[in-house]
Design a protein around this motif. Structure first.
Motif, PDB file in Angstrom:
ATOM      1  N   VAL A 140       0.855  -1.182   0.000  1.00  0.00           N
ATOM      2  CA  VAL A 140       0.000   0.000   0.000  1.00  0.00           C
ATOM      3  C   VAL A 140       0.890   1.231   0.000  1.00  0.00           C
ATOM      4  CG1 VAL A 140      -1.715   1.353   1.286  1.00  0.00           C
ATOM      5  CG2 VAL A 140      -1.871  -1.142   1.253  1.00  0.00           C
ATOM      6  N   GLY A 141       0.512   2.225  -0.795  1.00  0.00           N
ATOM      7  CA  GLY A 141       1.214   3.498  -0.787  1.00  0.00           C
ATOM      8  C   GLY A 141       0.223   4.641  -0.884  1.00  0.00           C
ATOM      9  N   VAL A 142       0.300   5.578   0.059  1.00  0.00           N
ATOM     10  CA  VAL A 142      -0.610   6.724   0.066  1.00  0.00           C
ATOM     11  C   VAL A 142       0.212   7.999   0.256  1.00  0.00           C
ATOM     12  CG1 VAL A 142      -2.445   7.904   1.329  1.00  0.00           C
ATOM     13  CG2 VAL A 142      -2.594   5.446   0.936  1.00  0.00           C
ATOM     14  N   ILE A 143      -0.001   8.974  -0.611  1.00  0.00           N
ATOM     15  CA  ILE A 143       0.628  10.288  -0.490  1.00  0.00           C
ATOM     16  C   ILE A 143      -0.475  11.330  -0.547  1.00  0.00           C
ATOM     17  CG2 ILE A 143       2.092  11.986  -1.656  1.00  0.00           C
ATOM     18  CD1 ILE A 143       3.875   9.656  -2.549  1.00  0.00           C
ATOM     19  N   TYR A 144      -0.500  12.207   0.455  1.00  0.00           N
ATOM     20  CA  TYR A 144      -1.526  13.250   0.483  1.00  0.00           C
ATOM     21  C   TYR A 144      -0.868  14.624   0.514  1.00  0.00           C
ATOM     22  CZ  TYR A 144      -5.498  16.118   1.915  1.00  0.00           C
ATOM     23  OH  TYR A 144      -6.475  17.091   1.966  1.00  0.00           O
ATOM     24  N   ASP A 145      -1.216  15.435  -0.480  1.00  0.00           N
ATOM     25  CA  ASP A 145      -0.777  16.821  -0.558  1.00  0.00           C
ATOM     26  C   ASP A 145      -1.920  17.686  -0.032  1.00  0.00           C
ATOM     27  OD1 ASP A 145      -0.228  19.431  -1.264  1.00  0.00           O
ATOM     28  OD2 ASP A 145       0.305  18.995  -3.339  1.00  0.00           O
ATOM     29  N   PRO A 146      -1.797  18.207   1.197  1.00  0.00           N
ATOM     30  CA  PRO A 146      -2.928  18.954   1.774  1.00  0.00           C
ATOM     31  C   PRO A 146      -3.150  20.312   1.128  1.00  0.00           C
ATOM     32  CG  PRO A 146      -1.032  19.039   3.250  1.00  0.00           C
ATOM     33  CD  PRO A 146      -0.667  18.101   2.134  1.00  0.00           C
ATOM     34  N   ILE A 147      -2.129  20.887   0.507  1.00  0.00           N
ATOM     35  CA  ILE A 147      -2.288  22.202  -0.117  1.00  0.00           C
ATOM     36  C   ILE A 147      -3.108  22.088  -1.401  1.00  0.00           C
ATOM     37  CG2 ILE A 147      -1.088  24.149  -1.154  1.00  0.00           C
ATOM     38  CD1 ILE A 147      -0.828  23.965   1.882  1.00  0.00           C
ATOM     39  N   SER A 148      -2.769  21.108  -2.234  1.00  0.00           N
ATOM     40  CA  SER A 148      -3.531  20.883  -3.474  1.00  0.00           C
ATOM     41  C   SER A 148      -4.741  19.987  -3.249  1.00  0.00           C
ATOM     42  CB  SER A 148      -2.621  20.246  -4.540  1.00  0.00           C
ATOM     43  OG  SER A 148      -1.559  21.101  -4.874  1.00  0.00           O
ATOM     44  N   PHE A 152      -3.092  10.585  -3.464  1.00  0.00           N
ATOM     45  CA  PHE A 152      -2.604   9.550  -4.364  1.00  0.00           C
ATOM     46  C   PHE A 152      -2.594   8.221  -3.615  1.00  0.00           C
ATOM     47  CE2 PHE A 152      -0.665  13.557  -5.571  1.00  0.00           C
ATOM     48  CZ  PHE A 152      -0.773  13.587  -6.947  1.00  0.00           C
ATOM     49  N   VAL A 153      -3.194   7.187  -4.220  1.00  0.00           N
ATOM     50  CA  VAL A 153      -3.333   5.891  -3.548  1.00  0.00           C
ATOM     51  C   VAL A 153      -2.934   4.764  -4.495  1.00  0.00           C
ATOM     52  CG1 VAL A 153      -4.930   4.300  -2.398  1.00  0.00           C
ATOM     53  CG2 VAL A 153      -5.236   6.776  -2.136  1.00  0.00           C
ATOM     54  N   ALA A 154      -2.121   3.839  -3.993  1.00  0.00           N
ATOM     55  CA  ALA A 154      -1.746   2.667  -4.792  1.00  0.00           C
ATOM     56  C   ALA A 154      -1.855   1.415  -3.947  1.00  0.00           C
ATOM     57  CB  ALA A 154      -0.320   2.805  -5.316  1.00  0.00           C
ATOM     58  N   GLU A 155      -2.337   0.341  -4.569  1.00  0.00           N
ATOM     59  CA  GLU A 155      -2.358  -0.986  -3.950  1.00  0.00           C
ATOM     60  C   GLU A 155      -1.678  -1.955  -4.906  1.00  0.00           C
ATOM     61  OE1 GLU A 155      -6.081  -2.004  -1.445  1.00  0.00           O
ATOM     62  OE2 GLU A 155      -6.834  -0.842  -3.140  1.00  0.00           O
ATOM     63  N   LYS A 156      -0.835  -2.780  -4.378  1.00  0.00           N
ATOM     64  CA  LYS A 156      -0.091  -3.709  -5.221  1.00  0.00           C
ATOM     65  C   LYS A 156      -1.043  -4.572  -6.036  1.00  0.00           C
ATOM     66  CE  LYS A 156       3.412  -7.357  -5.184  1.00  0.00           C
ATOM     67  NZ  LYS A 156       4.183  -6.736  -6.271  1.00  0.00           N
ATOM     68  N   GLY A 157      -0.858  -4.563  -7.361  1.00  0.00           N
ATOM     69  CA  GLY A 157      -1.671  -5.371  -8.258  1.00  0.00           C
ATOM     70  C   GLY A 157      -3.034  -4.796  -8.576  1.00  0.00           C
ATOM     71  N   LYS A 158      -3.371  -3.624  -7.980  1.00  0.00           N
ATOM     72  CA  LYS A 158      -4.700  -3.045  -8.187  1.00  0.00           C
ATOM     73  C   LYS A 158      -4.658  -1.660  -8.813  1.00  0.00           C
ATOM     74  CE  LYS A 158      -6.797  -5.605  -4.343  1.00  0.00           C
ATOM     75  NZ  LYS A 158      -7.566  -5.489  -3.074  1.00  0.00           N
ATOM     76  N   GLY A 159      -3.465  -1.205  -9.178  1.00  0.00           N
ATOM     77  CA  GLY A 159      -3.356   0.089  -9.819  1.00  0.00           C
ATOM     78  C   GLY A 159      -3.155   1.229  -8.837  1.00  0.00           C
TER      79      GLY A 159
END
Length: 294
Positions: A140-148, A152-159
């Motif tokens: 799992v990878g999540v990046i959140y830009d609070p200003i914009s 952004f969310v990613a799950e392995k094998g799920k896009g």
């Protein structure tokens, strides 16, 4: 659209996910942390340094990491967390902490504020980065830009997705037409000269270079096709773990600066849309700007 919201305001609903799965917990933690960070911009009272005068840490970094830890451990009390503010400064300490953390089946890797210097100066390019490694694999990878307000969310094998819309890397295949991102980590003795050598080699070959000051957001931008590639020497696991999965699940390529497969311990990173990857890697090699002694 709610009748209480005037049309054209483009307001989004808060990021609250009812599920308590790994991805949902990461999204909720990133959203809550990001909103708190945004509310603290311009109000920083305590400013400290770590490895150098350029390596900043604030009470916000520390407080946000504790917030994220509590939110994760509430749902997964037996999981391990590797966070930037919980590790002593320096590459050696980061490497040692990661090696110990690798023993855990479930490992969360957290950067509470990636781009602290930007945050301190009010430059609107920073984010929360949260990744989950399960049995050694980025899951799992999540990046959140609070200003914009971009999640952004990613799950392995799920896009990978941004606001539920699939992200994909750019299709640019001509190196000379590429826009490339890079970074300058706080390490002025080792990393800065190497990254400068890479800059001098690559800039004349391409359309432009951008250095925003957040490794995680640069990787998210590669995933979203906003830049065609990115490289940086001298990163730590929390700088890039979530972003690496975003790039991979968006169809991109991630290696170290020698072109070898990425591992969560990789410190010298190259990310791209895949089409220009070999150009980037070979340019760094030719400039002796890989960060490795060859």
């Amino acid at each position: 659209m709610s009748p209480l919201k005037p049309e054209g305001k483009n307001e989004r609903e808060p990021y609250v996910v009812s599920s308590k799965g790994h991805t949902a917990v990461a999204i909720n933690a990133a959203a809550k942390a990001g909103e708190w960070i945004k509310s603290r911009q311009g109000l920083v009272k305590e400013l400290s340094t770590k490895t150098s005068a350029q390596d900043l840490v604030t009470e916000v970094d520390k407080g946000v990491e504790q917030m994220i830890r509590r939110l994760i451990l509430t749902h997964f009390p037996d999981h391990a967390i590797l966070g930037e503010e919980g590790v002593s400064p320096g590459a050696a300490a980061a490497t040692a902490a990661l090696e110990e953390a690798r023993e855990h089946e479930y490992l969360w890797i957290v950067d509470p504020v990636d781009g602290t210097t930007n945050f301190v100066h009010g430059f609107p390019f920073y984010c929360v980065s949260i990744a989950l490694v399960i049995r050694g694999e980025l899951t799992v990878g999540v990046i959140y830009d609070p200003i914009s307000d971009e999640m952004f969310v990613a799950e392995k094998g799920k896009g990978a997705y941004m606001h539920g819309v699939p992200t994909s890397v750019s299709t640019e295949s001509v190196f000379g037409d590429s826009l490339i991102a890079m970074g300058f980590p706080p390490d002025r003795e080792f990393a800065q000269p190497v990254n400068m050598a890479g800059l001098q080699s690559i800039l004349p070959q391409i359309r432009g270079i951008r250095a925003g000051g957040s490794a995680a957001l640069h990787l998210a931008y590669v995933a979203a096709g906003r830049v065609d590639g990115y490289w940086e020497v001298g990163l730590s696991p929390w700088d890039c773990a979530a972003g690496v999965l975003l790039v991979l699940e968006s169809g991109g390529t991630i290696t170290d600066t020698l072109g070898r497969p990425y591992d969560i311990g990789t410190r010298h990173v190259v990310a791209s849309n895949g089409h220009i990857h070999e150009y980037l890697v070979s340019s760094l090699k030719n400039a002796e700007a890989t960060g490795y002694k060859l």
